[in-house]
Write a protein that holds these residues in place. Structure first.
Motif, PDB file in Angstrom:
ATOM      1  N   VAL A 107      -7.925   7.960   3.391  1.00 28.86           N
ATOM      2  CA  VAL A 107      -6.733   7.260   3.215  1.00 28.86           C
ATOM      3  C   VAL A 107      -6.975   5.442   2.939  1.00 28.86           C
ATOM      4  O   VAL A 107      -8.095   5.560   3.048  1.00 28.86           O
ATOM      5  N   ASP A 108      -6.026   5.666   1.548  1.00 33.68           N
ATOM      6  CA  ASP A 108      -6.544   4.108   1.394  1.00 33.68           C
ATOM      7  C   ASP A 108      -6.368   2.335   2.587  1.00 33.68           C
ATOM      8  O   ASP A 108      -5.328   2.231   2.944  1.00 33.68           O
ATOM      9  N   ASN A 109      -7.287   2.688   3.302  1.00 31.27           N
ATOM     10  CA  ASN A 109      -6.932   1.582   4.615  1.00 31.27           C
ATOM     11  C   ASN A 109      -6.469   0.561   4.265  1.00 31.27           C
ATOM     12  O   ASN A 109      -6.159  -0.066   4.596  1.00 31.27           O
ATOM     13  N   ALA A 110      -7.580  -0.061   3.215  1.00 26.87           N
ATOM     14  CA  ALA A 110      -7.491  -1.565   2.399  1.00 26.87           C
ATOM     15  C   ALA A 110      -6.297  -2.108   2.116  1.00 26.87           C
ATOM     16  O   ALA A 110      -5.311  -2.877   2.733  1.00 26.87           O
ATOM     17  N   ASP A 131     -14.145  -2.160   8.291  1.00 25.05           N
ATOM     18  CA  ASP A 131     -13.568  -3.449   7.358  1.00 25.05           C
ATOM     19  C   ASP A 131     -12.937  -3.482   6.229  1.00 25.05           C
ATOM     20  O   ASP A 131     -12.303  -4.050   5.515  1.00 25.05           O
ATOM     21  N   ASP A 132     -12.529  -1.886   5.598  1.00 19.83           N
ATOM     22  CA  ASP A 132     -11.914  -2.311   4.655  1.00 19.83           C
ATOM     23  C   ASP A 132     -10.637  -2.275   5.725  1.00 19.83           C
ATOM     24  O   ASP A 132      -9.711  -2.571   4.324  1.00 19.83           O
ATOM     25  N   ARG A 133     -10.287  -2.140   6.751  1.00 21.04           N
ATOM     26  CA  ARG A 133      -8.617  -2.703   6.782  1.00 21.04           C
ATOM     27  C   ARG A 133      -9.359  -3.873   6.737  1.00 21.04           C
ATOM     28  O   ARG A 133      -7.770  -5.023   6.791  1.00 21.04           O
ATOM     29  N   PRO A 138      -0.899   9.111   6.079  1.00 20.79           N
ATOM     30  CA  PRO A 138      -0.065  10.549   5.321  1.00 20.79           C
ATOM     31  C   PRO A 138      -1.631  11.653   6.029  1.00 20.79           C
ATOM     32  O   PRO A 138      -1.596  12.620   5.226  1.00 20.79           O
ATOM     33  N   LEU A 139      -0.671  12.092   7.176  1.00 22.27           N
ATOM     34  CA  LEU A 139      -2.501  12.946   8.363  1.00 22.27           C
ATOM     35  C   LEU A 139      -2.264  14.251   7.433  1.00 22.27           C
ATOM     36  O   LEU A 139      -3.157  15.385   7.019  1.00 22.27           O
ATOM     37  N   VAL A 195     -10.191  12.689  -3.543  1.00 23.51           N
ATOM     38  CA  VAL A 195      -8.893  12.075  -2.377  1.00 23.51           C
ATOM     39  C   VAL A 195      -8.669  10.883  -1.865  1.00 23.51           C
ATOM     40  O   VAL A 195      -9.094  11.416  -0.832  1.00 23.51           O
ATOM     41  N   LEU A 196      -8.026   9.701  -2.719  1.00 28.87           N
ATOM     42  CA  LEU A 196      -8.025   8.765  -1.872  1.00 28.87           C
ATOM     43  C   LEU A 196      -6.078   8.480  -1.890  1.00 28.87           C
ATOM     44  O   LEU A 196      -4.965   8.615  -2.759  1.00 28.87           O
ATOM     45  N   LEU A 197      -5.883   8.594  -0.539  1.00 28.35           N
ATOM     46  CA  LEU A 197      -4.308   9.146  -0.994  1.00 28.35           C
ATOM     47  C   LEU A 197      -3.983   7.550   0.312  1.00 28.35           C
ATOM     48  O   LEU A 197      -4.359   6.284   1.115  1.00 28.35           O
TER      49      LEU A 197
END
Lengths: 329, 329
Positions: A166-169, A200-202, A291-292, A317-319
């Protein structure tokens, strides 16, 4: 040739990474034609044979997938992996696979458990969660040609194996934009100590969004995850000469702590959490939702693709997450 | 004899229940000596043979235990079974067993899944959750001689198979006594519609404790589980000419709804929930806590006893819950 031929031997001979060799064995469609041929030649020349357990896994087709279940912690963050597990079991069932659980206290224990499981059961594949920099688990599995997919990126080399994340950033960027749109200019961030890919991404999503708006990115604190830790970090921020009017947190636990520090102060400080846990819903906390169910479904899709040898359009896959607005922001 | 000899045939011949026959096969130590001999004679006379899958289960010893994972619901009550699952996997791991998951929408689907699983895998046993009156699942497994243990009592006949449960009535009795001790006399109960073993038991604990104190037991409402439902029921109670000053709820979801209905009214109405979920901890809700790790451990203990043929001192384990005091009562 007295030396045992391993994936590492093949990799050296073909001048590729071990993970590329593993991909040629398990997901050849994600490897460039030229590379694939070179690896296959090396395999033939060296007489490499994937180990017994791993070969059994590819041929026996037990339709069993193994995944680790985490120890129960505060019940807030753990609920994310529990929801992922529910989604995984449901999608796997629908695809004719069953999920087997195991526990492990650390990476060494987890790797020892892989060995046990591969010896005792005809497993088809593993689903790994909680990837990190220099993850020894994926290296171990790749070395042995064991099919796997991770929920979480391989932080060192995004191409190294099939993954869903999942795209945390983007999640914290959405949260920060929401706060900017509602008039906030002093927006803080409470996250985890540097070094975790997810954490770090967040932080990056918050920082780049503030920077793009020409605002200060000094207001941040790093702490271990937990309600008490979030409360302490927020108190610290509120004691500044120019305190923040809003805060984005790397987890709902930290956000709940921040909310407690904010208390009934007026004007109210806006708080956004991350993970949209049941606790967030119950207390009215605005939070970023992963989106788990979709992530679990894509993991099963990638795995069945690898196991059936059918091609995947994209094995990485990056959601996108979504911001769930409630009372706190 | 052309008729296929089943457990039902043996039961009729020995004049015992089918579950007693199953017990003789799987947990003989819980059957009285005289009954056991009668059943064993009937088995010999009729030439009964447990079916292939079931026999394989007892001899093959795959060290695999299957348990159902529930669909994700509001994430509040679901967390109870998730915590049980974590405990089960950890204890099973320690005892050398692995846990396999399956899903099922209803009893028929679950029974069909038993059949699938028994055909496809050498399962050792099942752990069932959510027992109820006239449970068709336990009857199906007992008929086929498949070892199982339930987390939850067999509500119709407490002796019919090995089980572990938590004393729900004792939990609400503790909650009610706490409210009595803190001076409340008008104590309401919000629970589920009659007919569920767990729900009825939780209502009984409240009712008998109030009755023993010579107090009115009229203040109760029954509704489906959920926050909105709890809020509606509580509003209804608060509109009475003589409203309650405290309420015991059958779940944390109902209690959260009740809290919302109570709002910031003064004097504050005391609220107690059930299950001590992470949400209860986060909002400061006093709640009854089930010893879920202990329940899981006892389930594994009973199962390994059944599978290893070692004797259990008591194959029916009723654990005591504990009231966790927070801000709301």
């Amino acid at each position: 040739m007295s030396e045992k031929v391993t994936i590492a031997t093949v990799a050296r001979h073909a001048r590729v990474s071990r993970q590329t060799v593993s991909n040629v064995l398990n997901a050849p469609h994600i490897v460039r034609e030229e590379t694939r041929q070179r690896v296959q030649e090396a395999i033939a020349v060296l007489g490499y044979r994937a180990n017994q357990a791993a070969r059994q896994m590819r041929t026996g087709r037990s339709r069993l997938i193994a995944v680790r279940i985490e120890p129960t912690r505060d019940g807030i963050n753990g609920s994310v992996l529990d929801r992922f597990l529910h989604g995984l079991t449901e999608t796997a069932d629908a695809a004719g696979y069953r999920v087997m659980l195991y526990t492990a206290g650390d990476d060494d224990q987890e790797i020892a458990t892989y060995d046990d499981l591969l010896g005792a059961y005809d497993l088809d594949a593993f689903v790994l969660t909680g990837t990190k920099h220099g993850d020894p688990r994926t290296a171990w599995l790749a070395d042995r040609g064991v099919p796997f997919v991770t929920f979480g990126r391989p932080w060192d080399d995004p191409e190294s194996h099939p993954w869903v994340d999942v795209d945390n950033a983007d999640g914290t960027a959405q949260a920060t934009r929401r706060l900017l749109d509602t008039g906030h200019r002093r927006i803080a961030f409470i996250g985890w100590p540097e070094g975790s890919g997810v954490g770090d991404d967040r932080r990056t999503g918050w920082r780049t969004t503030l920077a793009a708006a020409g605002l200060d990115t000094d207001l941040h604190r790093a702490t271990w995850d937990g309600i008490a830790e979030g409360e302490r970090a927020m108190r610290d921020l509120l004691h500044l000469a120019e305190p923040p009017t809003a805060v984005v947190c790397a987890s709902d636990s930290l956000a709940l702590g921040a909310l407690q520090a904010v208390g009934t102060a007026a004007p109210q400080v806006a708080v956004v959490g991350f993970d949209d846990t049941p606790v967030a819903a119950a207390v009215g906390l605005t939070s970023v939702s992963q989106p788990l169910a979709a992530a679990a479904a894509r993991c099963v899709e990638l795995l069945t693709g690898v196991l059936d040898g059918t091609h995947q359009t994209d094995p990485h896959v990056l959601l996108q997450p979504a911001l769930v607005l409630r009372h706190t922001a």
